[in-house]
Write a protein that holds these residues in place. Structure first.
Motif, mmCIF file in Angstrom:
data_model
loop_
_atom_site.group_PDB
_atom_site.id
_atom_site.type_symbol
_atom_site.label_atom_id
_atom_site.label_comp_id
_atom_site.label_asym_id
_atom_site.label_seq_id
_atom_site.Cartn_x
_atom_site.Cartn_y
_atom_site.Cartn_z
ATOM 1 N N VAL A 100 -4.670 7.903 -4.393
ATOM 2 C CA VAL A 100 -3.313 7.673 -4.916
ATOM 3 C C VAL A 100 -3.316 6.650 -6.058
ATOM 4 C CG1 VAL A 100 -0.989 6.902 -4.303
ATOM 5 C CG2 VAL A 100 -2.250 8.443 -2.763
ATOM 6 N N PRO A 101 -3.920 5.464 -5.993
ATOM 7 C CA PRO A 101 -4.489 4.808 -4.833
ATOM 8 C C PRO A 101 -3.446 3.922 -4.143
ATOM 9 C CG PRO A 101 -5.065 3.583 -6.819
ATOM 10 C CD PRO A 101 -4.139 4.692 -7.239
ATOM 11 N N LEU A 102 -3.420 4.012 -2.801
ATOM 12 C CA LEU A 102 -2.511 3.169 -2.025
ATOM 13 C C LEU A 102 -3.232 1.852 -1.751
ATOM 14 C CD1 LEU A 102 -0.245 4.230 0.903
ATOM 15 C CD2 LEU A 102 -1.603 2.153 1.052
ATOM 16 N N MET A 103 -2.816 0.812 -2.475
ATOM 17 C CA MET A 103 -3.511 -0.478 -2.409
ATOM 18 C C MET A 103 -2.981 -1.305 -1.238
ATOM 19 S SD MET A 103 -5.393 -0.058 -5.036
ATOM 20 C CE MET A 103 -6.188 -1.650 -4.850
ATOM 21 N N THR A 104 -3.892 -1.873 -0.457
ATOM 22 C CA THR A 104 -3.480 -2.707 0.683
ATOM 23 C C THR A 104 -4.200 -4.051 0.641
ATOM 24 O OG1 THR A 104 -5.283 -2.134 2.206
ATOM 25 C CG2 THR A 104 -3.421 -0.597 2.100
ATOM 26 N N THR A 105 -3.832 -4.925 1.590
ATOM 27 C CA THR A 105 -4.589 -6.160 1.803
ATOM 28 C C THR A 105 -5.913 -5.779 2.469
ATOM 29 O OG1 THR A 105 -3.656 -6.395 4.019
ATOM 30 C CG2 THR A 105 -2.475 -7.472 2.220
ATOM 31 N N LYS A 119 1.700 6.874 -10.839
ATOM 32 C CA LYS A 119 1.219 7.609 -12.007
ATOM 33 C C LYS A 119 0.463 8.903 -11.662
ATOM 34 C CE LYS A 119 -1.713 6.729 -16.035
ATOM 35 N NZ LYS A 119 -2.986 7.292 -15.543
ATOM 36 N N ASN A 120 -0.565 8.792 -10.820
ATOM 37 C CA ASN A 120 -1.412 9.968 -10.555
ATOM 38 C C ASN A 120 -0.616 11.129 -9.976
ATOM 39 O OD1 ASN A 120 -3.521 8.486 -11.461
ATOM 40 N ND2 ASN A 120 -4.427 8.084 -9.439
ATOM 41 N N ILE A 121 0.208 10.833 -8.987
ATOM 42 C CA ILE A 121 0.965 11.905 -8.328
ATOM 43 C C ILE A 121 2.025 12.455 -9.285
ATOM 44 C CG2 ILE A 121 2.652 12.338 -6.474
ATOM 45 C CD1 ILE A 121 0.838 10.791 -4.593
ATOM 46 N N ASN A 122 2.710 11.569 -10.016
ATOM 47 C CA ASN A 122 3.737 12.049 -10.946
ATOM 48 C C ASN A 122 3.154 12.938 -12.039
ATOM 49 O OD1 ASN A 122 6.172 11.264 -9.910
ATOM 50 N ND2 ASN A 122 6.096 9.210 -10.815
ATOM 51 N N PHE A 165 8.662 6.036 -4.912
ATOM 52 C CA PHE A 165 9.082 7.204 -5.711
ATOM 53 C C PHE A 165 10.601 7.349 -5.765
ATOM 54 C CE2 PHE A 165 4.668 8.069 -5.110
ATOM 55 C CZ PHE A 165 4.287 8.856 -6.198
ATOM 56 N N ASP A 166 11.307 6.333 -5.236
ATOM 57 C CA ASP A 166 12.757 6.353 -5.244
ATOM 58 C C ASP A 166 13.285 7.683 -4.665
ATOM 59 O OD1 ASP A 166 15.141 5.192 -5.652
ATOM 60 O OD2 ASP A 166 15.324 5.722 -7.777
ATOM 61 N N ALA A 167 12.762 8.028 -3.511
ATOM 62 C CA ALA A 167 13.087 9.325 -2.898
ATOM 63 C C ALA A 167 14.534 9.370 -2.427
ATOM 64 C CB ALA A 167 12.162 9.573 -1.707
ATOM 65 N N GLU A 168 15.077 10.568 -2.405
ATOM 66 C CA GLU A 168 16.459 10.715 -1.963
ATOM 67 C C GLU A 168 16.575 10.370 -0.470
ATOM 68 O OE1 GLU A 168 18.510 13.922 -3.989
ATOM 69 O OE2 GLU A 168 19.270 14.497 -2.005
ATOM 70 N N ARG A 169 15.527 10.689 0.300
ATOM 71 C CA ARG A 169 15.540 10.423 1.739
ATOM 72 C C ARG A 169 14.115 10.378 2.259
ATOM 73 N NH1 ARG A 169 18.633 14.781 3.077
ATOM 74 N NH2 ARG A 169 16.803 15.687 4.080
#
Ligand code: ADP
Ligand code: ASP
Ligand code: MG
Length: 412
Positions: A100-105, A119-122, A165-169
């Motif tokens: 994605v990359p989903l960055m974590t601690t 960016k990548n997914i969009n 992603f500011d999703a509707e739900r």
């Protein structure tokens, strides 16, 4: 195009038939014009199996390798879901956390999400992909290692994606049709709630109601995500399930709105420690450094300068707690007679924002338990909850008796 996040838990993707079934539901939303982000869990039972293998191989395991193993269940489901959608002619692909990359601690086993770049997914949505199937529960640390977000973490992946992603739900599909006044599996009178406030859901989740991971509720509250819990096994309307929302958006409210329980609690008692300043700090610093999440704490009255200190922690952290405390004993930082672990306990809690303004809830709770002959071992309270530690064999009885006494089967 508007984005919708749909999360499917373990039982909803337990086999290929179920994956096909929920993929159809995804197809319906795509046909409505949404770009969909699907978050998947591992097939039911898979994560437990992986955790079991890790524990058998190495009881005090290296958490980085634990994550490498237990994150793998989600990869399988993500790939299978993408293939199923492709078979239905829906343009879809799978994404593992690092892609994605989903960055974590780097807190392995209980990492927190730091950032989800869109960016990548969009870019792929821009090229015609309609569904991004993301493996839940996993991410990547600053050191480039795979991390996991704690059990139930796919809920948090889902809410975090909805925020990014500011999703509707954000729809959380599971094996019950919403959030109930208590776990419907142990109390047949449990009542489904149409709405529940973020605050109450947060308490219920942190006290053991595993229908949503606590962190997912925190994130939804902070980023104002429209969060809904619903069943993947029933036909759905737009009003189905339970909406988790602000307190102001709820009309009805009982003083107590739910009962939660957790069977994964252990009661640990350090016998005969010195009663002087600094001892509690020494004990709980060692536990925290050892990765033990302490919940309840009680210090007994002191006798000739010695006292007993009792705390609770998750059952699977007992070995770590014992190791951490033995280490400071051997280093001469703490002297105690014995450390007694009682793993046959459970925590039962009542939750309700109405408690802020109404007294007597604790007294009523204790009376109900005493009428059932249930002994209370430890008590803790906060503004909107009361928790007790009791013998595990009475857990279901306690939940049912409290549900009856606070009349949770009836709406306010
Ligand atoms: P999933 O695999 O979909 O993530 P979980 O097993 O994590 O599902 O969570 C759903 C389960 O949560 C239900 O099957 C139910 O037994 C349990 N649960 C506990 N408390 C509640 C509650 N108050 N309302 C609904 N479900 C609850
Ligand atoms: N598969 C992980 C677990 O069982 C994450 C999740 O399903 O939410 O805890
Ligand atoms: Mg879950």
């Amino acid at each position: 195009m508007p984005v919708l996040v749909m999360k499917f838990g373990g039982t909803s993707v337990a086999n290929l038939d179920r994956i096909r079934r929920v993929a159809k539901r995804v197809g319906v939303e795509v046909a409505k014009g949404y770009d969909v982000i699907v978050i998947v869990s591992a097939m039911s039972g898979k994560t437990n199996e992986l955790v079991g293998w890790v524990n058998e191989t190495s009881p005090l395991y290296d958490a980085r390798e634990y994550d490498a193993v237990v994150s793998s269940g989600e990869n399988i489901t993500a790939g299978l879901m993408a293939l199923t959608l492709q078979e239905m002619d829906v343009p879809a692909r799978s994404w593992q956390g690092w892609q994605v990359p989903l960055m974590t601690t780097s807190a392995h086993g209980q990492a927190r999400i730091e950032e989800i770049p869109t960016k990548n997914i969009n870019e792929k949505f821009g090229e015609g992909m309609r569904v991004a199937v993301v493996a839940g529960f996993q991410g990547i640390s600053p050191e480039g290692r795979i991390t996991t977000l704690g059990r139930g973490g796919s809920d948090t992946t889902a809410v975090a994606f909805a925020a990014a992603f500011d999703a509707e739900r954000c729809d959380i599909y599971t094996d019950v049709d919403g959030v109930y006044t208590t776990d419907p599996r142990i109390c047949e009178k449990a009542r489904k709630l149409d709405r529940i406030s973020f605050e109450e859901m947060l308490e219920l989740a942190s006290l053991g109601a595993k229908v949503l991971q606590t962190r997912s509720v925190e994130l939804a509250m902070r980023y104002k995500v429209k969060l809904r819990v619903l069943s993947s096994f029933e036909e759905q309307s737009d009003e189905a399930g339970t909406l988790v929302c602000d307190e102001e958006d709820i009309m009805e409210s009982n003083v107590v709105s739910g009962v939660a329980y957790s069977r994964d609690e252990a009661k640990m008692t350090l016998q005969s420690v010195a009663d002087r300043p600094g001892i509690a700090a020494t004990i709980f610093t060692a536990l925290s450094d050892g990765g033990v999440n302490v919940d309840m704490i009680v210090q007994n009255i002191s006798d000739e300068g010695r006292t007993d200190m009792t705390f609770s922690c998750p059952t699977d952290q007992v070995a770590r707690a014992e190791q951490a405390l033995l280490a400071i004993k051997e280093q001469g930082e703490l002297n105690y007679a014995e450390l007694i672990a009682d793993t046959d306990v459970a925590k039962v809690s009542v939750v309700g924002i109405g408690m802020r303004s109404q007294s007597g809830v604790a007294a009523k709770m204790f009376k109900v338990l005493s009428d059932e002959g249930i002994n209370i071992k430890v008590i803790t309270t906060s503004e909107i909850k009361i928790s007790v530690l009791i013998d595990r064999k009475y857990m279901e009885l306690a939940v049912q008796a409290l549900h009856d006494a606070f009349e949770l089967d009836q709406a306010a």
